[in-house]
Design an enzyme around this catalytic site. Structure first.
Site, PDB file in Angstrom:
ATOM      1  N   ASP A  10      17.950  -1.123   7.000  1.00 51.48           N
ATOM      2  CA  ASP A  10      16.915  -1.155   8.037  1.00 51.48           C
ATOM      3  C   ASP A  10      17.555  -1.087   9.423  1.00 51.48           C
ATOM      4  OD1 ASP A  10      14.793  -1.195   6.235  1.00 51.48           O
ATOM      5  OD2 ASP A  10      14.948  -3.368   5.981  1.00 51.48           O
ATOM      6  N   LYS A  32      18.659   1.480   0.242  1.00 49.79           N
ATOM      7  CA  LYS A  32      17.249   1.789   0.484  1.00 49.79           C
ATOM      8  C   LYS A  32      17.092   2.261   1.922  1.00 49.79           C
ATOM      9  CE  LYS A  32      13.934  -1.474   1.086  1.00 49.79           C
ATOM     10  NZ  LYS A  32      13.198  -1.028   2.281  1.00 49.79           N
ATOM     11  N   ASP A  59      12.030   4.347   0.736  1.00 51.20           N
ATOM     12  CA  ASP A  59      10.919   3.384   0.745  1.00 51.20           C
ATOM     13  C   ASP A  59       9.888   3.809   1.783  1.00 51.20           C
ATOM     14  OD1 ASP A  59       9.386   1.090   0.525  1.00 51.20           O
ATOM     15  OD2 ASP A  59      10.838  -0.212   1.530  1.00 51.20           O
ATOM     16  N   LEU A  60       9.044   4.776   1.430  1.00 51.11           N
ATOM     17  CA  LEU A  60       8.065   5.304   2.395  1.00 51.11           C
ATOM     18  C   LEU A  60       6.672   4.723   2.178  1.00 51.11           C
ATOM     19  CD1 LEU A  60       9.106   9.062   2.669  1.00 51.11           C
ATOM     20  CD2 LEU A  60       9.739   7.146   4.123  1.00 51.11           C
ATOM     21  N   LYS A  61       6.481   4.065   1.049  1.00 47.69           N
ATOM     22  CA  LYS A  61       5.196   3.385   0.751  1.00 47.69           C
ATOM     23  C   LYS A  61       4.001   4.278   1.074  1.00 47.69           C
ATOM     24  CE  LYS A  61       6.787  -1.382   1.446  1.00 47.69           C
ATOM     25  NZ  LYS A  61       8.121  -1.203   2.079  1.00 47.69           N
ATOM     26  N   LEU A  62       3.952   5.444   0.450  1.00 48.51           N
ATOM     27  CA  LEU A  62       2.869   6.385   0.739  1.00 48.51           C
ATOM     28  C   LEU A  62       1.523   5.851   0.242  1.00 48.51           C
ATOM     29  CD1 LEU A  62       4.560   9.804  -0.157  1.00 48.51           C
ATOM     30  CD2 LEU A  62       4.479   8.644   2.029  1.00 48.51           C
ATOM     31  N   HIS A  63       0.492   6.092   1.030  1.00 46.94           N
ATOM     32  CA  HIS A  63      -0.868   5.663   0.661  1.00 46.94           C
ATOM     33  C   HIS A  63      -1.834   6.594   1.387  1.00 46.94           C
ATOM     34  CE1 HIS A  63      -3.970   2.117   0.444  1.00 46.94           C
ATOM     35  NE2 HIS A  63      -4.400   3.209  -0.124  1.00 46.94           N
ATOM     36  N   ASP A  64      -2.354   7.591   0.663  1.00 45.32           N
ATOM     37  CA  ASP A  64      -3.258   8.564   1.277  1.00 45.32           C
ATOM     38  C   ASP A  64      -4.075   9.196   0.148  1.00 45.32           C
ATOM     39  OD1 ASP A  64      -4.424  10.465   3.064  1.00 45.32           O
ATOM     40  OD2 ASP A  64      -2.605  10.478   4.265  1.00 45.32           O
ATOM     41  N   ILE A  65      -4.848  10.216   0.467  1.00 52.19           N
ATOM     42  CA  ILE A  65      -5.633  10.860  -0.599  1.00 52.19           C
ATOM     43  C   ILE A  65      -4.665  11.559  -1.565  1.00 52.19           C
ATOM     44  CG2 ILE A  65      -7.709  11.119   0.812  1.00 52.19           C
ATOM     45  CD1 ILE A  65      -6.922  14.095   1.157  1.00 52.19           C
ATOM     46  N   THR A  68      -2.719  14.839  -0.483  1.00 52.52           N
ATOM     47  CA  THR A  68      -1.705  14.673   0.563  1.00 52.52           C
ATOM     48  C   THR A  68      -0.450  14.004   0.000  1.00 52.52           C
ATOM     49  OG1 THR A  68      -3.465  14.488   2.182  1.00 52.52           O
ATOM     50  CG2 THR A  68      -1.310  13.694   2.863  1.00 52.52           C
ATOM     51  N   THR A 114       5.747  -8.649  -0.403  1.00 50.47           N
ATOM     52  CA  THR A 114       6.313 -10.006  -0.479  1.00 50.47           C
ATOM     53  C   THR A 114       6.091 -10.797   0.806  1.00 50.47           C
ATOM     54  OG1 THR A 114       8.415  -8.912   0.028  1.00 50.47           O
ATOM     55  CG2 THR A 114       8.076  -9.620  -2.234  1.00 50.47           C
ATOM     56  N   GLN A 181       9.463 -13.118   5.178  1.00 48.06           N
ATOM     57  CA  GLN A 181       9.163 -13.079   3.741  1.00 48.06           C
ATOM     58  C   GLN A 181       8.574 -14.419   3.297  1.00 48.06           C
ATOM     59  OE1 GLN A 181       9.200 -10.422   2.208  1.00 48.06           O
ATOM     60  NE2 GLN A 181      10.981  -9.133   2.611  1.00 48.06           N
ATOM     61  N   GLY A 201      18.112  -7.108   2.404  1.00 48.95           N
ATOM     62  CA  GLY A 201      18.191  -6.431   3.696  1.00 48.95           C
ATOM     63  C   GLY A 201      18.939  -7.246   4.722  1.00 48.95           C
ATOM     64  N   ARG A 202      18.165  -7.950   5.560  1.00 50.95           N
ATOM     65  CA  ARG A 202      18.737  -8.604   6.727  1.00 50.95           C
ATOM     66  C   ARG A 202      19.878  -9.561   6.420  1.00 50.95           C
ATOM     67  NH1 ARG A 202      12.766  -9.794   8.755  1.00 50.95           N
ATOM     68  NH2 ARG A 202      12.554  -9.579   6.500  1.00 50.95           N
TER      69      ARG A 202
HETATM   70  O1  C5P Z   1      15.482  -8.118   5.212  1.00 47.92           O
HETATM   71  P1  C5P Z   1      14.818  -8.285   3.895  1.00 47.92           P
HETATM   72  O2  C5P Z   1      15.781  -8.658   2.776  1.00 47.92           O
HETATM   73  O3  C5P Z   1      13.631  -9.190   3.956  1.00 47.92           O
HETATM   74  O4  C5P Z   1      14.320  -6.800   3.557  1.00 47.92           O
HETATM   75  C1  C5P Z   1      13.430  -6.490   2.560  1.00 47.92           C
HETATM   76  C2  C5P Z   1      13.256  -5.015   2.525  1.00 47.92           C
HETATM   77  O5  C5P Z   1      12.396  -4.679   1.444  1.00 47.92           O
HETATM   78  C3  C5P Z   1      12.639  -4.401   3.773  1.00 47.92           C
HETATM   79  O6  C5P Z   1      13.250  -3.138   3.959  1.00 47.92           O
HETATM   80  C4  C5P Z   1      11.181  -4.228   3.427  1.00 47.92           C
HETATM   81  O7  C5P Z   1      10.600  -3.116   4.062  1.00 47.92           O
HETATM   82  C5  C5P Z   1      11.249  -4.006   1.925  1.00 47.92           C
HETATM   83  N1  C5P Z   1      10.079  -4.394   1.153  1.00 47.92           N
HETATM   84  C6  C5P Z   1       9.544  -5.648   1.161  1.00 47.92           C
HETATM   85  N2  C5P Z   1       8.431  -5.947   0.404  1.00 47.92           N
HETATM   86  C7  C5P Z   1       7.886  -5.036  -0.362  1.00 47.92           C
HETATM   87  C8  C5P Z   1       8.438  -3.740  -0.406  1.00 47.92           C
HETATM   88  C9  C5P Z   1       9.550  -3.468   0.364  1.00 47.92           C
HETATM   89  O8  C5P Z   1      10.075  -6.534   1.826  1.00 47.92           O
HETATM   90  N3  C5P Z   1       6.868  -5.341  -1.140  1.00 47.92           N
END
Ligand code: C5P
Length: 225
Positions: A10, A32, A59-65, A68, A114, A181, A201-202
């Site tokens: 990220d 990711k 991780d684009l989390k698409l949500h559309d018709i 598309t 989450t 989270q 991630g972080r």
């Molecule tokens: O920094 P952290 O460990 O909280 O990062 C979690 C990653 O997972 C982020 O990139 C976030 O966009 C992704 N994510 C999430 N929850 C979801 C799907 C993806 O936190 N349900």
């Protein structure tokens, strides 16, 4: 387990991504790429990461018709990456068409984020509890032929996992700071609960010494075996 630990890159741009990648090298295998980095750098970042031999979850989390989403995924499929995702909330028709649009890439369905807790879910007029929602979305994603779901590792306690299906779980914390989270779990516990992959991630991307964090993570995996 380290090869099933997906590091969420990220970062705002390619330059900061490269700085991180130069530090961790092949100590990580799966990354990711989320919306921020992809919107900022597009295919350049994917090509860069592929050159470094990383497995990639876009991780684009698409949500559309359905049309598309289907057309968009046909473009993504040409990238030859490991995973991409859509929101299960897009519905059965969208999920099925999405799945049919991919031949090189595994499709995951995002269930309940989450970062959501029960209060937020109720505010959205979703009347079931989170556990039941995740269970229903899991069944719908499976029925539509997806390769797996994204959910909290805590959710996996509420239904039986299916053989060969991917359970990718963000909201993982080895240490204390939960950031935004809400439904979190420790890495090893997440695997024990049925996660096939976890997302961190972080906790790794914002520390001065990511290799030190990886050593701590490997110790954590070994210690609890
Ligand atoms: O920094 P952290 O460990 O909280 O990062 C979690 C990653 O997972 C982020 O990139 C976030 O966009 C992704 N994510 C999430 N929850 C979801 C799907 C993806 O936190 N349900």
């Amino acid at each position: 387990m380290i090869n099933k630990t997906i590091v969420a890159l990220d970062f705002p741009d390619l330059e900061s991504t490269k700085k991180f990648v130069d530090k961790v090298g092949s100590e990580i295998e799966f990354v990711k790429v989320g919306m921020q980095l992809f919107y900022s750098e597009g295919y350049k970042v994917i090509e860069y990461l592929k050159d470094k031999n990383y497995k990639i979850f876009l991780d684009l989390k698409l949500h559309d018709i359905p049309t598309t989403v289907s057309k968009s995924l046909k473009v993504i499929d040409k990238l030859n990456i490991e995973m991409v995702n859509v929101h299960v909330l897009g519905g059965y028709e969208m999920l099925k068409r999405a799945q049919e649009s991919l031949s090189n890439t595994s499709l995951l369905g995002v269930t309940v984020l989450t970062s959501h807790d029960q209060k937020e879910i109720s505010e959205l007029s979703l009347t079931k509890d989170i556990a039941s929602l995740v269970c229903d979305y899991h069944d719908l994603a499976y029925k539509a032929g997806l390769s797996g779901i994204v959910c909290s590792a805590q959710d996996l306690e509420h239904f039986s996992v299916k053989e060969g299906f991917f359970y990718v779980t963000p909201g993982i914390r080895l240490n204390q700071n939960h950031d935004d989270q809400k439904r979190v779990m420790k890495p090893r516990d997440a695997f024990d609960n049925g996660s096939t992959h976890i997302v961190i991630g972080r906790e790794i991307t914002t520390v001065q010494d990511p290799l030190g964090f990886l050593d701590q993570l490997k110790e954590h995996y070994e210690r609890d075996c």
